[in-house]
Design a protein around this motif. Structure first.
Motif, PDB file in Angstrom:
ATOM      1  N   VAL A  63      -4.218   0.367   7.515  1.00  0.00           N
ATOM      2  CA  VAL A  63      -4.835   0.211   6.196  1.00  0.00           C
ATOM      3  C   VAL A  63      -6.037  -0.721   6.322  1.00  0.00           C
ATOM      4  O   VAL A  63      -5.943  -1.792   6.939  1.00  0.00           O
ATOM      5  CB  VAL A  63      -3.851  -0.374   5.170  1.00  0.00           C
ATOM      6  N   TRP A 120     -12.391  -0.673  -2.140  1.00  0.00           N
ATOM      7  CA  TRP A 120     -12.065   0.622  -1.557  1.00  0.00           C
ATOM      8  C   TRP A 120     -11.063   0.449  -0.417  1.00  0.00           C
ATOM      9  O   TRP A 120     -11.096  -0.530   0.316  1.00  0.00           O
ATOM     10  CB  TRP A 120     -13.318   1.358  -1.073  1.00  0.00           C
ATOM     11  N   GLU A 121     -10.148   1.409  -0.354  1.00  0.00           N
ATOM     12  CA  GLU A 121      -9.111   1.421   0.687  1.00  0.00           C
ATOM     13  C   GLU A 121      -9.233   2.697   1.504  1.00  0.00           C
ATOM     14  O   GLU A 121      -9.524   3.769   0.976  1.00  0.00           O
ATOM     15  CB  GLU A 121      -7.705   1.422   0.083  1.00  0.00           C
ATOM     16  N   LEU A 122      -8.950   2.573   2.795  1.00  0.00           N
ATOM     17  CA  LEU A 122      -8.759   3.714   3.676  1.00  0.00           C
ATOM     18  C   LEU A 122      -7.414   3.528   4.378  1.00  0.00           C
ATOM     19  O   LEU A 122      -7.138   2.443   4.911  1.00  0.00           O
ATOM     20  CB  LEU A 122      -9.890   3.827   4.700  1.00  0.00           C
ATOM     21  N   GLN A 123      -6.568   4.564   4.346  1.00  0.00           N
ATOM     22  CA  GLN A 123      -5.255   4.479   4.974  1.00  0.00           C
ATOM     23  C   GLN A 123      -5.002   5.737   5.794  1.00  0.00           C
ATOM     24  O   GLN A 123      -5.465   6.820   5.449  1.00  0.00           O
ATOM     25  CB  GLN A 123      -4.149   4.371   3.918  1.00  0.00           C
ATOM     26  N   HIS A 124      -4.251   5.547   6.877  1.00  0.00           N
ATOM     27  CA  HIS A 124      -3.822   6.705   7.659  1.00  0.00           C
ATOM     28  C   HIS A 124      -2.449   6.417   8.256  1.00  0.00           C
ATOM     29  O   HIS A 124      -2.153   5.299   8.658  1.00  0.00           O
ATOM     30  CB  HIS A 124      -4.804   7.049   8.777  1.00  0.00           C
ATOM     31  N   ALA A 173      -3.236  10.944   5.044  1.00  0.00           N
ATOM     32  CA  ALA A 173      -4.475  10.186   4.869  1.00  0.00           C
ATOM     33  C   ALA A 173      -4.572   9.800   3.403  1.00  0.00           C
ATOM     34  O   ALA A 173      -4.156  10.557   2.523  1.00  0.00           O
ATOM     35  CB  ALA A 173      -5.689  11.008   5.283  1.00  0.00           C
ATOM     36  N   ASP A 209      -8.576  -2.480   3.591  1.00  0.00           N
ATOM     37  CA  ASP A 209      -8.769  -2.740   2.160  1.00  0.00           C
ATOM     38  C   ASP A 209      -9.947  -3.700   2.017  1.00  0.00           C
ATOM     39  O   ASP A 209      -9.902  -4.836   2.499  1.00  0.00           O
ATOM     40  CB  ASP A 209      -7.488  -3.346   1.582  1.00  0.00           C
ATOM     41  N   SER A 231     -11.897  -8.595   3.367  1.00  0.00           N
ATOM     42  CA  SER A 231     -11.103  -7.451   3.823  1.00  0.00           C
ATOM     43  C   SER A 231      -9.664  -7.856   4.082  1.00  0.00           C
ATOM     44  O   SER A 231      -9.361  -9.017   4.395  1.00  0.00           O
ATOM     45  CB  SER A 231     -11.678  -6.859   5.117  1.00  0.00           C
ATOM     46  N   SER A 256      -6.959   7.333   0.334  1.00  0.00           N
ATOM     47  CA  SER A 256      -8.133   6.521  -0.001  1.00  0.00           C
ATOM     48  C   SER A 256      -8.056   6.102  -1.463  1.00  0.00           C
ATOM     49  O   SER A 256      -7.410   6.760  -2.281  1.00  0.00           O
ATOM     50  CB  SER A 256      -9.428   7.295   0.252  1.00  0.00           C
ATOM     51  N   TYR A 274       0.818  -1.207   0.000  1.00  0.00           N
ATOM     52  CA  TYR A 274       0.000   0.000   0.000  1.00  0.00           C
ATOM     53  C   TYR A 274       0.854   1.260   0.000  1.00  0.00           C
ATOM     54  O   TYR A 274       2.012   1.254   0.429  1.00  0.00           O
ATOM     55  CB  TYR A 274      -0.940  -0.025   1.213  1.00  0.00           C
TER      56      TYR A 274
END
Length: 551
Positions: free
Chosen positions: A439, A454-458, A469, A441, A412, A471, A312
């Motif tokens: 992460v 869809w991905e969300l990362q921080h 941040a 995913d 996920s 996405s 990622y």
């Protein structure tokens, strides 16, 4: 122009025979760089905004013979931060090979790629994303007098990493692998030994006291039984002159060595693998004054970072790059690296408490890397490193990855990564960074052919870029067409003008062996790594087209 004519004749001759004998591929990576409100090209780079890297490979097989060639075109210039030697259109590589399996003989003339053992003493390979194409041009013979014994001998000059010329040094090598368990007819275990020798001969006039020859040798062994495997390798580098900022200093001769040890065990639902490596003054180039160049030019041996390769964008901001070289600088002396990593894998069965209805896969990784502890004198250019003691901490990471299927339509991947990164020693910049990255995913199947991902990362960091941040949204219409949009936002940067959105959106077409992708957006600057080998890319913005197909 001569190269183009040569390739045309080659193709014409090939098509005289059956087309079933032909194989090859074409790859094109092009960018139209555009200045936007935040990212602008340097003045020199801006003179040519459209750039393209193109590769056409053709192989033709006739009975026991195979001939091949690769035409390369960097028109009007290569993509940003590839070597400036890459320009125009040339015949990049060519070869002819004879292989007779009955007598176990394999002979190649022209350009060839090969690897001895783990690559500690020799690996020639091509990676277009990194700009590496360090084939050896000459001859190679592989022979197996009996099936458990294989011998390789090679000699030639190395392609100039990224250009179309050759480095000054001549490379000679000999490698032997022996599967001892086959010789002794062992049934339940497998074990063997390997030996390698690689010599570089580089004559340099006007540098008194410099030896023409420098060599690497290695001995290795491996053992496996059931789910247990282990292997080791020790390599030695003969005395060679220190190279500082491209200057060869024969009055400062140093030798070097390397230790590599791997051990692993696996059974149903469980696996563990551990790696240990110690490198001391073990950089090796086919031309001395190329030592430490930023384009990976002239590299003879293969020394990737032994850390987990993450998938990622935010987990790849603080990537570790192996530190095999020797350099002297007050308060930042380096003679190599020492460290280890361990990987654990668990598979919790279906219908168990942790597995749930569909089962759960968990991967855990931990890695630590240090400089060599020792006594350094930067002013006198002298040092003495301890054998297995750790010095300055360079890098540490700890991660856990959970792969979970929640239903027939929803799955996920959840990743947590904790890192320590010493920029002062790894990148020769200032500062140390502690970072935590999360992460999530998700993939959701809408129908048999349609899906959405869809991905969300921080990322939280206490220095350098500070917080990020990110996405990603990807929609797959079917197995052929997909569209995507993503954004990396460096909202925590202490410099307000550098709190940028690195957005990217586009579409891709995949069918059979063909792939086409068109995208527009911004490229985050920093290290890009493939298989633990890295190169630096600058910030940029623009339109990108990637085409790839094989036949």
């Amino acid at each position: 122009m001569n190269c183009k004519k040569l390739l045309f004749v080659f193709l014409l001759f090939s098509t005289y025979f059956t087309r079933a004998q032909l194989s090859g591929g074409f790859e094109s990576n092009s960018s139209l760089y555009i200045d936007d409100s935040k990212i602008k090209l340097e003045e020199i780079e801006a003179r040519q905004r459209f750039r393209s890297n193109n590769y056409l490979r053709i192989d033709y097989k006739l009975k026991k013979f195979t001939a091949g060639a690769q035409l390369e075109s960097y028109e009007p210039k290569a993509l940003l931060n590839y070597s400036p030697e890459l320009d125009k259109t040339h015949l990049g590589t060519y070869f002819i090979n004879y292989r007779n399996e009955k007598i176990r003989l394999d002979v190649t003339a022209g350009h060839f790629y090969d690897q001895f053992g783990s690559g500690l003493v020799l690996r020639s390979w091509e990676d277009r994303q990194l700009g590496i194409a360090n084939s050896i041009v000459g001859g190679m013979i592989k022979y197996s007098p009996v099936e458990p014994i294989s011998i390789t001998a090679l000699y030639g000059k190395q392609r100039n990493g990224i250009g179309f010329n050759f480095t000054d040094g001549k490379i000679g090598g000999l490698n032997t692998d022996i599967v001892l368990s086959s010789l002794f007819k062992a049934q339940k275990v497998k074990f063997g030994l390997g030996f390698s020798y690689v010599n570089r001969n580089e004559e340099i006039t006007g540098v008194p006291g410099l030896k023409d020859n420098t060599y690497l040798t290695s001995v290795r062994g491996d053992f496996s039984k059931g789910g247990f495997t282990t292997d080791f390798e020790y390599a030695f580098k003969s005395t060679d002159a220190l190279v500082e900022y491209g200057r060869i200093r024969p009055e400062l001769p140093f030798d070097g060595d390397a230790y590599l040890f791997n051990i692993g065990y696996s059974k149903s639902g469980f696996g563990i693998n551990a790696n240990f490596r110690r490198l001391e003054n073990f950089s090796f180039y086919s031309q001395r004054n190329l030592a430490g160049n930023v384009y990976n030019q002239g590299i003879v041996n293969y020394i990737p970072a032994l850390t987990k390769q993450y998938d990622y964008s935010l987990t790849n901001i603080y990537v570790y790059s192996a530190q095999p070289g020797l350099s002297f600088e007050p308060d930042r002396n380096k003679a190599g690296e020492i460290g280890w990593q361990i990987d654990l894998f668990f598979k919790f069965k279906k219908e168990s408490f942790l597995g749930g209805k569909y089962g759960t896969n968990v991967s855990v990784n931990y890695a630590q890397w240090y400089g060599l502890k020792g006594r350094y004198d930067a002013s006198e250019r002298k040092y003495k490193a301890d054998l297995f003691a750790s010095g300055q901490k360079y890098y540490r990471d700890a991660s856990i990855e959970i792969r979970k299927k929640w239903s027939n339509k929803w799955s996920s991947v959840i990743t947590y990564l904790n890192q320590y990164y010493n920029s002062r020693y790894v990148l020769e910049e200032t500062g140390e960074v502690n970072a935590n990255t999360v992460v999530i995913d998700n993939t959701h199947k809408l129908t048999k052919s349609k899906s959405i991902r869809w991905e969300l990362q921080h990322q939280w960091a206490d220095a350098s870029y500070k917080n990020w941040a990110a996405s990603l949204l990807e929609f797959n219409f079917n197995s052929v067409w997909s569209v995507f949009a993503m954004d990396l936002y460096n909202y925590g940067n202490d410099v307000v003008d550098e709190q940028l959105h690195f957005y990217n959106f586009g579409a891709s077409f995949n069918k059979g062996s063909s792939r086409v992708q068109l995208s527009y957006g911004r490229q985050r600057g920093g290290l890009i790594c493939v298989g633990g080998v890295c190169r630096f890319v600058p910030q940029s913005a623009g339109l990108n087209l990637n085409v790839n197909f094989s036949f």
